[in-house]
Design a protein around this motif. Structure first.
Motif, PDB file in Angstrom:
ATOM      1  N   HIS A 113       0.840  -1.195   0.000  1.00 17.36           N
ATOM      2  CA  HIS A 113       0.000   0.000   0.000  1.00 17.36           C
ATOM      3  C   HIS A 113       0.878   1.249   0.000  1.00 17.36           C
ATOM      4  N   ALA A 114       0.944   1.948  -1.129  1.00 17.34           N
ATOM      5  CA  ALA A 114       1.871   3.064  -1.292  1.00 17.34           C
ATOM      6  C   ALA A 114       1.600   4.189  -0.299  1.00 17.34           C
ATOM      7  N   GLY A 115       0.339   4.536  -0.101  1.00 14.51           N
ATOM      8  CA  GLY A 115       0.019   5.628   0.819  1.00 14.51           C
ATOM      9  C   GLY A 115       0.385   5.298   2.254  1.00 14.51           C
ATOM     10  N   TYR A 116       0.109   4.088   2.673  1.00 17.91           N
ATOM     11  CA  TYR A 116       0.460   3.670   4.030  1.00 17.91           C
ATOM     12  C   TYR A 116       1.972   3.663   4.208  1.00 17.91           C
ATOM     13  N   ARG A 117       2.663   3.195   3.189  1.00 18.51           N
ATOM     14  CA  ARG A 117       4.129   3.153   3.258  1.00 18.51           C
ATOM     15  C   ARG A 117       4.710   4.556   3.371  1.00 18.51           C
ATOM     16  N   ASP A 118       4.162   5.497   2.624  1.00 21.84           N
ATOM     17  CA  ASP A 118       4.646   6.875   2.705  1.00 21.84           C
ATOM     18  C   ASP A 118       4.417   7.470   4.090  1.00 21.84           C
ATOM     19  N   ALA A 119       3.297   7.091   4.722  1.00 19.97           N
ATOM     20  CA  ALA A 119       2.986   7.616   6.055  1.00 19.97           C
ATOM     21  C   ALA A 119       3.753   6.904   7.161  1.00 19.97           C
ATOM     22  N   ASN A 120       4.303   5.729   6.837  1.00 26.18           N
ATOM     23  CA  ASN A 120       5.048   4.941   7.829  1.00 26.18           C
ATOM     24  C   ASN A 120       6.366   4.483   7.223  1.00 26.18           C
ATOM     25  N   PRO A 121       7.256   5.415   6.906  1.00 24.68           N
ATOM     26  CA  PRO A 121       8.457   5.068   6.132  1.00 24.68           C
ATOM     27  C   PRO A 121       9.438   4.174   6.866  1.00 24.68           C
ATOM     28  N   ASP A 122       9.363   4.102   8.178  1.00 27.63           N
ATOM     29  CA  ASP A 122      10.332   3.309   8.927  1.00 27.63           C
ATOM     30  C   ASP A 122       9.889   1.875   9.174  1.00 27.63           C
ATOM     31  N   LEU A 123       8.652   1.546   8.800  1.00 24.80           N
ATOM     32  CA  LEU A 123       8.172   0.182   9.021  1.00 24.80           C
ATOM     33  C   LEU A 123       8.835  -0.784   8.044  1.00 24.80           C
ATOM     34  N   ARG A 124       9.223  -1.943   8.563  1.00 25.62           N
ATOM     35  CA  ARG A 124       9.765  -3.007   7.723  1.00 25.62           C
ATOM     36  C   ARG A 124       8.900  -4.247   7.913  1.00 25.62           C
ATOM     37  N   GLN A 125       8.771  -5.014   6.849  1.00 28.31           N
ATOM     38  CA  GLN A 125       7.951  -6.214   6.940  1.00 28.31           C
ATOM     39  C   GLN A 125       8.703  -7.304   7.712  1.00 28.31           C
TER      40      GLN A 125
END
Length: 433
Positions: A113-125
């Protein structure tokens, strides 16, 4: 042979009849209105007579791991304690409610999810192993964004403990049992699958080693939540595309189910699925109305990175709708094989729509029968299915309910003909409690 309105035991818990609401995405989140939203969505089904409801898609950690927008997290004691109001309302109608626990792993929103990733840039799977080359290729093409953190052995044990802690909170809040999301490409399936799991330690390699994470989760739940009824999905990755050579076949699924019954699981839900999140999960028509509705276009662009990419996903959806058409009871053969190999209840879902068909499967392929999307179309469906042997759900498997959920939209029926039919049934009193 049992019928749909007969009781059945899962573990030590008696369920009043054999019809259940399969796990769905309730889109309630964790906000101040979350419990109200869950009550509004789930209570009508209990009031209409369903014996068992699975509250779906709840994440065991407070950060990362959500596979779709709107998922509820159950990592917080204070929040989960508030859910006792929901369980009390379900119990008021004589129904049972189990909580589904999961973590998305490589299927989490921070991947796709591109928008979620932009809002949470430090999260790693969280990853079981290095992602398969097919996913790495999609990453290079820009359809995914992989930044995985491969779990160490200590990380694996801590994740299992999080499942146990979440289960304990659920029991304290009045839930009657726990359902593990063992399919649909979540972290549990990723441990089970040779496509995802290339570990060389105790959690990977042979089939028995790949089951060990589920055994750890079982042990953690037993240690922290007691003898609560415990159910899990069991995947057969038979819908995997040809480019995937290593995947779980039917024999693997039967062997895994046998192992889980021996470990102490109280119920099993065998499902045919894929190694990817695709239309094999929600077989049916291409949802033209959902993909073209202007209301969702910005949300699709936000989810997939642009309107162009959203159109590419829509095209893939159209192609897969031809590959995975609606098939009544598409998990029946798999469930039948598993039921012949284990001595615990087998729960079946996938394309069930007709009461007569369900009754023909009970005692043969399964012990309980569930539906998912039909409850978006008819929240009070049990009143009809339990009321007459000739009843049929009005859901058309058109998927106009599911696709908009990638934008955070509620899971509701959006097909005019189906809604019109529900209105007719309401006027006829078909949903009288």
């Amino acid at each position: 042979m049992p019928t749909l309105d007969e009781s059945v035991a899962i573990g030590g818990h008696e369920v009043t009849n054999r019809l259940y609401r399969a796990p769905l995405l309730e889109c309630a989140g964790n906000g101040p209105d979350a419990v109200d939203r869950l009550v509004a969505e789930l209570e009508p089904t209990a009031a209409a007579g369903a014996g068992l409801l699975f509250q779906g898609a709840t994440v065991v950690r407070g950060e990362g791991g959500c596979a779709a927008p709107g998922m509820t997290r159950v990592h917080d004691d204070a929040f989960v304690s508030r859910l006792s109001r929901l369980t009390d309302r379900i119990h008021d109608h004589g129904a049972s409610i189990f909580l589904q626990l999961e973590h998305g792993g490589l299927r989490s929103m921070e991947t796709w999810h591109a928008g979620y990733r932009d809002a949470n840039p430090d999260l790693r799977q969280l990853a079981v192993s290095r992602p398969p080359w097919q996913l790495r290729s999609l990453d290079r093409l820009g359809f995914l964004s992989l930044s995985p953190r491969v779990l160490s052995a200590d990380d694996v044990r801590e994740l299992a403990a999080d499942f146990g802690r979440a289960a304990a909170r659920a029991v304290d809040a009045g839930y009657d049992g726990i359902h593990l999301a063992g399919a649909n490409m979540g972290i549990i399936q990723q441990f089970l699958s040779p496509f995802y799991n290339h570990r060389t330690d105790a959690f990977g390699g042979s089939r028995s080693k790949r089951v060990w994470f589920l055994e750890l989760v079982h042990d953690e739940i037993r240690a922290r939540a007691g003898d609560v009824p415990l159910v899990t999905k069991v995947p057969a990755e038979t819908a995997a595309p040809r480019v995937v050579r290593r995947h779980l076949d039917v024999d693997d699924a039967v062997a895994i189910a046998r192992s889980l019954a021996d470990i102490g699981f109280d119920g099993l839900v065998p499902v045919r699925t894929s190694t990817f999140w695709d239309m094999s999960i929600v077989r049916g028509k291409y949802p033209e109305r959902a993909w073209t509705h202007e209301r969702f276009q910005d949300g699709y662009a936000d989810a997939f990175g642009s309107r162009r990419r959203a159109r590419a996903v829509s095209l893939l959806n159209r192609l897969q709708a031809h590959r995975f058409p609606t098939e009544p009871g598409w998990n029946a053969d798999l469930c039948r094989r598993v039921r012949g190999a284990v001595d615990v209840p087998v729960l079946m879902e996938g394309g069930l729509r007709e009461r007569a068909h369900i009754d023909s499967l009970l005692g043969d392929a399964c012990d309980l029968a569930g539906m998912a999307r039909p409850f978006y179309a008819e929240p009070r469906l049990p009143a009809r299915l339990l009321g007459t042997e000739k009843a049929t759900a009005i859901c058309e498997s058109c998927n106009n309910c599911t696709v908009p959920q990638v934008t955070g939209a509620d899971g509701v029926c959006r097909t005019p003909a189906v809604l019109e039919r529900r209105g007719e049934l309401e006027r006829q009193g078909a949903y009288e409690e």
